[in-house]
Every structure is written in C-alpha cells, then in structure tokens.
Design a protein around this motif. Structure first.
Motif, mmCIF file in Angstrom:
data_model
loop_
_atom_site.group_PDB
_atom_site.id
_atom_site.type_symbol
_atom_site.label_atom_id
_atom_site.label_comp_id
_atom_site.label_asym_id
_atom_site.label_seq_id
_atom_site.Cartn_x
_atom_site.Cartn_y
_atom_site.Cartn_z
ATOM 1 N N LYS A 271 9.866 4.451 6.280
ATOM 2 C CA LYS A 271 9.692 3.649 4.817
ATOM 3 C C LYS A 271 9.443 4.595 3.820
ATOM 4 O O LYS A 271 9.786 4.492 2.532
ATOM 5 N N TYR A 272 8.218 5.724 4.057
ATOM 6 C CA TYR A 272 7.750 6.608 3.171
ATOM 7 C C TYR A 272 8.922 7.315 2.359
ATOM 8 O O TYR A 272 9.239 7.439 1.086
ATOM 9 N N LEU A 273 9.832 7.906 3.260
ATOM 10 C CA LEU A 273 10.723 9.008 2.783
ATOM 11 C C LEU A 273 11.702 7.829 1.789
ATOM 12 O O LEU A 273 12.221 8.365 0.751
ATOM 13 N N ASP A 274 12.175 6.970 2.436
ATOM 14 C CA ASP A 274 13.096 6.274 1.666
ATOM 15 C C ASP A 274 12.627 5.822 0.166
ATOM 16 O O ASP A 274 13.299 5.868 -0.776
ATOM 17 N N LEU A 275 11.285 5.525 -0.003
ATOM 18 C CA LEU A 275 10.578 5.069 -1.019
ATOM 19 C C LEU A 275 10.592 6.212 -1.969
ATOM 20 O O LEU A 275 10.865 6.054 -3.081
ATOM 21 N N LYS B 216 17.715 12.508 -0.188
ATOM 22 C CA LYS B 216 16.970 12.491 1.159
ATOM 23 C C LYS B 216 17.342 13.785 1.939
ATOM 24 O O LYS B 216 16.654 14.441 2.600
ATOM 25 N N GLN B 217 18.600 14.376 1.902
ATOM 26 C CA GLN B 217 19.069 15.559 2.693
ATOM 27 C C GLN B 217 18.041 16.752 1.897
ATOM 28 O O GLN B 217 17.848 17.681 2.645
ATOM 29 N N TYR C 124 0.690 -1.331 0.062
ATOM 30 C CA TYR C 124 0.093 0.064 0.085
ATOM 31 C C TYR C 124 0.950 1.306 0.122
ATOM 32 O O TYR C 124 0.562 1.944 -0.733
ATOM 33 N N LEU C 125 2.044 1.325 0.778
ATOM 34 C CA LEU C 125 2.862 2.353 0.787
ATOM 35 C C LEU C 125 3.230 2.813 -0.435
ATOM 36 O O LEU C 125 3.722 3.642 -0.827
ATOM 37 N N VAL D 189 3.199 6.246 -2.507
ATOM 38 C CA VAL D 189 4.274 7.012 -3.272
ATOM 39 C C VAL D 189 3.972 6.932 -4.903
ATOM 40 O O VAL D 189 4.191 8.248 -5.510
ATOM 41 N N ASP D 190 3.321 6.153 -5.359
ATOM 42 C CA ASP D 190 3.274 6.192 -7.134
ATOM 43 C C ASP D 190 2.024 7.152 -7.226
ATOM 44 O O ASP D 190 2.386 7.970 -8.378
#
Length: 249
Positions: free
Chosen positions: A200-204, A213-214, A91-92, A96-97
């Motif tokens: 997990k959201y931010l990584d994805l 990420k920075q 679902y995550l 993101v998609d």
C-alpha cells in the motif's frame, strides 16, 4: 539531569526524558564522530523548516556522548496505527505526504546518498562480481539532491496531541534520489512483517510522486545491499534475498 524516565532502549543507545528535553545517551564505545555527525545532520535539517525536534546541546554524561533535543509529547504513527487499525489507510496517507514534503527540501551540507551507498556496498561480504554490478547500477541512477531520511518508518513520526507531526532520528540523513529513500521505507515495512502495508505504501508513494514503481524497484537491490552491513542474521538473510542484480522487466 534526570535519567530515570527511559523512553527507548536500543543496542547502542538509551533515550531518556528529562522534563521538556530528550536525552539520547550513546554507549561508551559508540563512535564520537557518528554522534557529532548525527547532531550536525539534525541541526542542518532544522534549517530546512521541516517539523523536527530542535537540538539543544551535545554533551558527555558519565563518559557517554549525549545529544539533547526538545522532547516532543505525543504518540508515534506506528502506535496510532496499532491502536486504530481502521484508520491505517488514513495514517499511511499522512505518512507518504510527510515523506514527500521532506523530499521537496534540499540541504547542501548532508552526505551524498550515492557516496554513502557506494561505501556500504564495498563493506559488504558479497562477491566481487555482485559488488561490481551493484556499483555499476548505482552509478547509472539519476543524481538528485533531495533530503532523504534513510530510516523513514512510522516509529520515527510523532503526532502531538493537536495533530502536529514531527520527524525524528536524522542519523542516516543524506541528500540524493528520493526513490532510494522510498525503497528503504518499503523494505522496512517488509522487515517489520507488514507486507500489506509495504504494498500500500509503495502504491501510494508512486501515485503521489508520479514515479514509476519499476524505478523504485530498481533501487531495492542497492538499498538492500547497503543495509546488510548492519542488522541481525534474520534481517541479513531477508535483505540478501532482495539483492538480485538482474534488471526488472
């Protein structure tokens, strides 16, 4: 109109279902300009081709401004995550998609994200020094014109029975930098107590959008500051902890 079936109750509005229509009824003291702006945002987003409930009318019911739109039958992504924890990563991924699909769109009529954030920072109770640093950081950020939701979280995604996703609630929509929108979503996961989901959201998001990420983290103090204007005391305390204007290494 049938106002018996309540879908949701918020501080300043109540949402009802009336057959295949959804009625968002605002409190009497809610700003007329804000209601009309939300309806205009939604109408403009319709023109981008994104899957959203279509606006049917704006009216007044018992002295209260009301936005009438299509009722989308289904479950929120937040509820699906709750009911099927084993599918949360799946679902995550969809979440993101959908956000990236939205960020691929432009919509010239929307308020500029930078203008809105500058205004919000000015309205905070932060010291003049901190406000100056935040305004300076905001001005240094690259200017983009992507569609940004401003409150993109799993409760604002409805999945219909046939699996079609719809994005709801366009009251905070702006055009600007997608990483600011991602920073807001990350903080919303935190505010909801889902720290693992936030990471997990931010990584994805960073992986799929090819974003450092920075770079998203640089937006977090700005976004957190702009959010302190509204929200309860606990939220404000949490958001204040993110307003650190020292550059991330």
């Amino acid at each position: 109109m049938n106002l018996d079936r309540i879908i949701a109750v918020r501080t300043d509005k109540t949402v009802y279902r009336d057959g295949d229509r959804c009625l968002k009824v605002f409190n009497e003291d809610f700003s007329k300009a804000d209601v009309l702006n939300e309806a205009l945002n939604q109408a403009r987003i319709e023109e981008t081709g994104l899957n959203i409930p279509k606006i049917l009318e704006v009216t007044v019911i018992d002295g209260k401004w009301t936005i009438v739109s299509e009722f989308i039958k289904g479950k929120t992504l937040a509820r699906l995550m709750e009911e099927n924890p084993e599918k949360k990563d799946e679902y995550l991924s969809l979440f993101v998609d959908l956000q990236l699909q939205m960020h691929s769109k432009t919509c010239k009529g929307l308020t500029k994200l930078k203008d809105k954030m500058n205004r919000k920072i000015s309205e905070t109770d932060l010291s003049a020094t901190v406000r100056y640093d935040l305004h300076t950081r905001l001005e240094s950020m690259p200017k983009h014109n992507k569609v940004c939701h401003g409150d993109f979280n799993p409760t604002n995604i409805i999945i219909t029975d046939d699996g079609t996703p719809y994005i709801l609630d366009w009251s905070h929509a702006t055009q600007g930098n997608a990483s600011a929108d991602a920073a807001r979503t990350y903080l919303l996961f935190w505010l909801n107590g889902d720290i693992d989901g936030a990471k997990k959201y931010l990584d994805l998001f960073c992986e799929r959008s090819n974003t450092a990420k920075q770079y998203v983290q640089k937006w977090m103090p700005i976004v957190a500051a702009s959010q302190t204007v509204k929200g309860n005391e606990a939220e404000r305390e949490f958001l204040h902890s993110w307003i650190d204007v020292v550059d991330y290494e």
